[in-house]
Design an enzyme around this catalytic site. Structure first.
Site, PDB file in Angstrom:
ATOM      1  CE1 TYR A   7       8.935   0.703 -14.055  1.00  0.00           C
ATOM      2  CE2 TYR A   7       8.965   1.669 -16.246  1.00  0.00           C
ATOM      3  CZ  TYR A   7       8.362   0.867 -15.300  1.00  0.00           C
ATOM      4  OH  TYR A   7       7.192   0.211 -15.613  1.00  0.00           O
ATOM      5  CG  PHE A  19       0.111  -6.498 -11.502  1.00  0.00           C
ATOM      6  CD1 PHE A  19      -0.092  -6.106 -12.813  1.00  0.00           C
ATOM      7  CD2 PHE A  19      -0.539  -7.634 -11.039  1.00  0.00           C
ATOM      8  CE1 PHE A  19      -0.922  -6.831 -13.651  1.00  0.00           C
ATOM      9  CE2 PHE A  19      -1.378  -8.368 -11.870  1.00  0.00           C
ATOM     10  CZ  PHE A  19      -1.567  -7.963 -13.173  1.00  0.00           C
ATOM     11  CB  THR A  43       2.061   3.638  -5.101  1.00  0.00           C
ATOM     12  OG1 THR A  43       2.378   2.309  -5.491  1.00  0.00           O
ATOM     13  CG2 THR A  43       3.348   4.426  -4.914  1.00  0.00           C
ATOM     14  CG  LEU A  52      -2.011  -1.143   1.203  1.00  0.00           C
ATOM     15  CD1 LEU A  52      -2.988  -0.982   2.374  1.00  0.00           C
ATOM     16  CD2 LEU A  52      -2.795  -1.233  -0.104  1.00  0.00           C
ATOM     17  CG  HIS A  77       0.800   7.631 -16.694  1.00  0.00           C
ATOM     18  ND1 HIS A  77       0.470   6.712 -15.743  1.00  0.00           N
ATOM     19  CD2 HIS A  77       2.047   7.312 -17.101  1.00  0.00           C
ATOM     20  CE1 HIS A  77       1.469   5.859 -15.586  1.00  0.00           C
ATOM     21  NE2 HIS A  77       2.440   6.204 -16.398  1.00  0.00           N
TER      22      HIS A  77
HETATM   23  N1  UFG Z   1       3.108  14.101 -21.675  1.00  0.00           N
HETATM   24  C1  UFG Z   1       2.878  15.465 -21.728  1.00  0.00           C
HETATM   25  N2  UFG Z   1       2.356  16.069 -20.632  1.00  0.00           N
HETATM   26  C2  UFG Z   1       2.060  15.401 -19.473  1.00  0.00           C
HETATM   27  C3  UFG Z   1       2.302  13.995 -19.439  1.00  0.00           C
HETATM   28  C4  UFG Z   1       2.826  13.375 -20.550  1.00  0.00           C
HETATM   29  O1  UFG Z   1       3.139  16.119 -22.747  1.00  0.00           O
HETATM   30  O2  UFG Z   1       1.600  16.000 -18.505  1.00  0.00           O
HETATM   31  C5  UFG Z   1       3.642  13.426 -22.867  1.00  0.00           C
HETATM   32  C6  UFG Z   1       4.968  12.764 -22.606  1.00  0.00           C
HETATM   33  O3  UFG Z   1       6.030  13.650 -22.802  1.00  0.00           O
HETATM   34  C7  UFG Z   1       4.934  11.627 -23.609  1.00  0.00           C
HETATM   35  C8  UFG Z   1       3.456  11.256 -23.719  1.00  0.00           C
HETATM   36  O4  UFG Z   1       2.752  12.394 -23.213  1.00  0.00           O
HETATM   37  O5  UFG Z   1       5.336  12.088 -24.841  1.00  0.00           O
HETATM   38  C9  UFG Z   1       3.086  10.048 -22.901  1.00  0.00           C
HETATM   39  O6  UFG Z   1       3.592  10.216 -21.592  1.00  0.00           O
HETATM   40  P1  UFG Z   1       3.197   9.247 -20.359  1.00  0.00           P
HETATM   41  O7  UFG Z   1       3.926   9.761 -19.166  1.00  0.00           O
HETATM   42  O8  UFG Z   1       1.726   9.110 -20.282  1.00  0.00           O
HETATM   43  O9  UFG Z   1       3.769   7.846 -20.790  1.00  0.00           O
HETATM   44  P2  UFG Z   1       5.261   7.435 -21.206  1.00  0.00           P
HETATM   45  O10 UFG Z   1       5.204   7.092 -22.649  1.00  0.00           O
HETATM   46  O11 UFG Z   1       6.284   8.394 -20.790  1.00  0.00           O
HETATM   47  O12 UFG Z   1       5.478   6.205 -20.238  1.00  0.00           O
HETATM   48  C10 UFG Z   1       4.960   4.920 -20.462  1.00  0.00           C
HETATM   49  C11 UFG Z   1       4.739   4.227 -19.151  1.00  0.00           C
HETATM   50  C12 UFG Z   1       6.049   4.069 -18.410  1.00  0.00           C
HETATM   51  C13 UFG Z   1       7.015   3.375 -19.294  1.00  0.00           C
HETATM   52  C14 UFG Z   1       7.135   4.080 -20.615  1.00  0.00           C
HETATM   53  C15 UFG Z   1       7.965   3.281 -21.553  1.00  0.00           C
HETATM   54  O13 UFG Z   1       3.840   4.973 -18.370  1.00  0.00           O
HETATM   55  O14 UFG Z   1       5.853   3.314 -17.247  1.00  0.00           O
HETATM   56  O15 UFG Z   1       5.860   4.216 -21.219  1.00  0.00           O
HETATM   57  O16 UFG Z   1       8.841   4.119 -22.195  1.00  0.00           O
HETATM   58  F1  UFG Z   1       8.229   3.360 -18.703  1.00  0.00           F
END
Ligand code: UFG
Length: 317
Positions: free
Chosen positions: A139, A71, A35, A33, A185
């Protein structure tokens, strides 16, 4: 089957726990718990609070579990760069404790949440499971190390393992959805901006070598992603370790996601543009041919469904 779900109080773990219960399995959730949320654990599952290191052996010992779905993890790329030791300890260290507890208790199968971050900056897309793995942050590196350990436990101890490499997961399933204290995200951040609260969405970089200059990602609905775990569970064969990518095979740019969010919410979403976020590759799109061919998996929910379900979830809270 009698199943242990580590991290079953988290976003994806809680969705899959609900699916496993629905399919008639017995589910025990092990979660510290840190997160996750106790109230995300679906009714019908038993929650044991504890770390894998302290409790996995005790929970699994002599209890006749048929499989583990693993997970539990730290999953923030940025945090992993700041605190690499935490990621090696929590992700790899605790996974090794789990694997050894499985070995001692004779638990024959494991389905593991791996990630696209194991590949690092791709040479070409769509990414295949056979492509080089060169993670660019602790990570991804810690998750890749777990994949390697799984392969060894399969080869040397006869465990059957499947690693599912998630690309971008989104959406919600009923009362299970994304509830991260630190939300990094894209889709939940866009929807928070749509919901008001004063903070515009910050777009990280508009100068990428992509059609509209923003990053392109491969999004999968969490329910579709969850379905792959049930297929993987049946496919775990003793002494083998198999890796499957989980993506849709097509990409959405940040601006395209934003547009779908505007359509679904009917709101004007405030945005601001900022610099690139360190470590973000321009394009991450999966080839999911292997899991489609070998396990018959197929994503059925599109971007609209992901955004719409995430929006309903956010509005319900
Ligand atoms: N983004 C924004 N603004 C935000 C959040 C995200 O512009 O507030 C952009 C990021 O720069 C990226 C895209 O939206 O281009 C997606 O970003 P996320 O953070 O939603 O997801 P990521 O692709 O960075 O990450 C995901 C998983 C991670 C994993 C990664 C693999 O969430 O756990 O893919 O590279 F590590």
């Amino acid at each position: 089957m009698k199943l242990l779900v580590t991290g079953g109080a988290g976003y994806i773990g809680s969705v899959v726990s609900a699916q496993l219960l629905e399919a008639g399995h017995e589910v025990v959730v092990l979660d510290d718990l840190s997160t996750g949320h106790a109230d995300a654990v679906p009714d019908g599952a038993r929650l044991v609070r504890g770390t894998l290191r302290d409790t996995a052996a005790e929970v699994l010992g002599g209890a006749g579990f048929d499989a583990v779905l693993h997970f539990a993890a730290k999953s923030l790329v940025g945090e992993s760069v700041e605190k690499p030791g935490l990621y090696w300890d929590k992700n790899l260290g605790e996974s090794l404790a789990l694997l050894d507890a499985m070995r001692v208790a004779d638990v024959p199968r494991i389905v593991f949440s791996s990630t696209a971050a194991t590949y690092g900056e791709p040479e070409s897309t769509p990414i295949l499971e056979t492509d080089p793995t060169r993670p660019t942050n602790p990570y991804g590196a810690s998750k890749l190390a777990i994949d390697t350990a799984l392969a060894e436990y399969a080869r040397l101890h006869g465990i059957g393992g499947v690693s599912l490499r998630y690309f971008n997961v989104a959406g919600a399933q009923g009362r299970q959805g994304e509830r991260h204290t630190v939300e990094t995200h894209l889709i939940p951040n866009v929807l928070k901006a749509a919901d008001g609260g004063g903070r515009p969405l910050r777009i990280f970089g508009t100068d990428y070598p992509t059609p509209d200059g923003t990053c392109v990602r491969d999004y999968v609905h969490v329910t579709d992603l969850g379905n792959a775990h049930l297929l993987a569970l049946d496919a775990c064969a003793p002494g083998t370790h198999t890796i499957y990518n989980l993506g849709s095979g097509s990409g959405y740019s940040v601006l395209e996601v934003l547009e779908v969010c505007r359509e679904v919410t009917g709101r004007d979403i405030p945005v601001e543009t900022g610099p690139r976020r360190p470590g973000d590759p321009a394009v991450l799109v999966a080839s999911s041919d292997r899991i489609r061919t070998e396990l018959g998996w197929k994503p059925e929910r599109d971007m609209r469904a992901m955004v719409s379900d995430a929006w309903t979830f956010l509005r319900s809270r």
